[in-house]
Design a protein around this motif. Structure first.
Motif, short mmCIF file in Angstrom:
data_model
loop_
_atom_site.label_atom_id
_atom_site.label_comp_id
_atom_site.label_asym_id
_atom_site.label_seq_id
_atom_site.Cartn_x
_atom_site.Cartn_y
_atom_site.Cartn_z
N THR A 34 -15.69 19.47 -43.90
CA THR A 34 -14.43 18.78 -43.58
C THR A 34 -13.26 19.35 -44.37
O THR A 34 -12.19 19.63 -43.83
N TYR A 41 -7.07 24.71 -40.97
CA TYR A 41 -6.07 24.33 -39.98
C TYR A 41 -4.68 24.25 -40.59
O TYR A 41 -3.70 24.72 -40.00
N GLY A 77 -11.07 20.34 -32.88
CA GLY A 77 -11.44 19.86 -34.21
C GLY A 77 -12.90 19.42 -34.29
O GLY A 77 -13.61 19.75 -35.24
N SER A 80 -15.20 22.49 -34.11
CA SER A 80 -15.21 23.21 -35.40
C SER A 80 -16.04 22.47 -36.44
O SER A 80 -16.85 23.07 -37.15
N GLY A 189 -5.73 18.68 -34.22
CA GLY A 189 -7.09 18.90 -34.70
C GLY A 189 -7.25 18.50 -36.16
O GLY A 189 -8.33 18.02 -36.57
N SER A 190 -6.21 18.67 -36.95
CA SER A 190 -6.25 18.28 -38.36
C SER A 190 -6.51 16.79 -38.53
O SER A 190 -7.08 16.35 -39.53
N THR A 223 -9.00 31.57 -36.46
CA THR A 223 -8.11 30.48 -36.04
C THR A 223 -6.91 31.03 -35.28
O THR A 223 -6.86 30.95 -34.06
#
Length: 316
Positions: A34, A41, A77, A80, A189-190, A223
């Motif tokens: 995480t 990101y 997200g 990933s 996504g963050s 990315t």
């Protein structure tokens, strides 16, 4: 146009395959998936923003475009996070290889839901690819493939497949410039990683200077470079060829695992990688192969009928 699409897809796949080479060393220094992805990101956002501003573009998107961009960001997200989490349960090269079931998912989604014609070469590519995956996924004697790792990679594959299909079919997404779309995807996504931190996942920080280098490379190669090339490739050649061309991802991951992570490479894995490369090559040659196969298919019944007529004449 197609050559450009194939080239972009190849670059996207090769750079995305660098994920394990940069992520695994960070895990060894105490960071969790995480935290690694949150830094990945967030570090990518200013790079993309600078590129947009340098080109004279704004970061603003229309209100009607926010929802689809948010969905794509969340899908990316989740994909990933589950893939990076799988690295903790299984060999990183094998995890990246197993991820490559997503082209089959993309092909099935496009065929079953959006009624895309299932090309002959697509079927051949998937069969060849499956053979390569079987070779790469066969566990060494006395060892087992972790089921938790497999489940995580399957979730990653499915969410990535939905992401590719949505990028291909959404008219609202199609109208957003690639870099601007990627900026908002990373931003939304963050939120996935911030949510994980909010429910109790600890935030772990880089321990040494080289960790920052790995995080920066994660932000740039798999990315910014990979995701922007993926989006452009989809617009050039479609989601199914782009997904199949992702065969270079596991090949890159396995090679880098050997070079940088001291993970062995057997002849079986080498053969599996070769089959995946062959599947990629078939994608590029799809048009002439399809035409040749269809021509042969049309000719076969005619030749069969001629043979039957000749045989009857002989019998008389």
């Amino acid at each position: 146009m197609k050559f450009k699409g194939y080239l972009l897809a190849a670059i996207a796949a090769a750079t995305y395959g660098t994920n394990p080479a940069f992520a695994v060393p960070l895990y060894e220094h105490g960071m969790n998936p995480t935290s690694v992805l949150l830094f990945r990101y967030l570090l990518g956002l200013p790079v993309i923003a600078a590129m947009l501003l340098f080109r004279g573009h704004s970061l603003k998107i229309e209100k009607s475009e926010i929802a689809p961009a948010a969905v794509l960001g969340v899908l990316m997200g989740i994909s990933s996070l589950t893939l990076f989490a799988a690295y903790n349960y299984m060999n990183s090269g094998i995890a990246s290889t197993l991820l490559f079931v997503y082209p089959l998912m993309v092909a099935l989604l496009m065929t079953l839901i959006f009624h895309e014609k299932f090309r002959i070469t697509t079927g051949i590519c998937l069969v060849v690819m499956a053979g390569g995956l079987i070779l790469l996924l066969k566990a060494p004697a006395g060892s087992e493939i972790n089921l938790t790792g497999i489940l995580l990679v399957m979730i990653s594959s499915l969410t990535y497949a939905i992401y590719l299909v949505m990028t291909n079919v959404s008219k609202k997404i199609e109208g957003i410039p690639t870099l601007k779309l990627l900026f908002w995807q990373l931003l939304f996504g963050s939120l996935v990683f911030l949510f994980m931190l909010a429910i109790g996942t600890p935030l772990t920080l880089p321990a040494i200077k080289t960790d920052w280098i790995n995080l920066t490379l994660l932000a740039l190669l798999p990315t910014v470079v990979s995701l922007s090339c993926t989006t452009m490739a989809i617009h050039c050649i479609g989601s199914t060829p782009t997904a199949i061309f992702g065969a270079l991802e596991p090949v890159t991951a396995v090679v880098l695992s050997v070079v940088f992570l001291d993970q062995g490479l057997t002849s079986r894995e080498l053969a599996g990688g070769l089959l995946i490369v062959i599947a990629t090559t078939l994608v590029v040659a799809a048009d002439p192969i399809d035409k040749t196969l269809l021509r042969m298919r049309k000719m076969f019944p005619v030749r069969l009928r001629k043979n039957k007529i000749i045989q009857r004449q002989k019998n008389k």
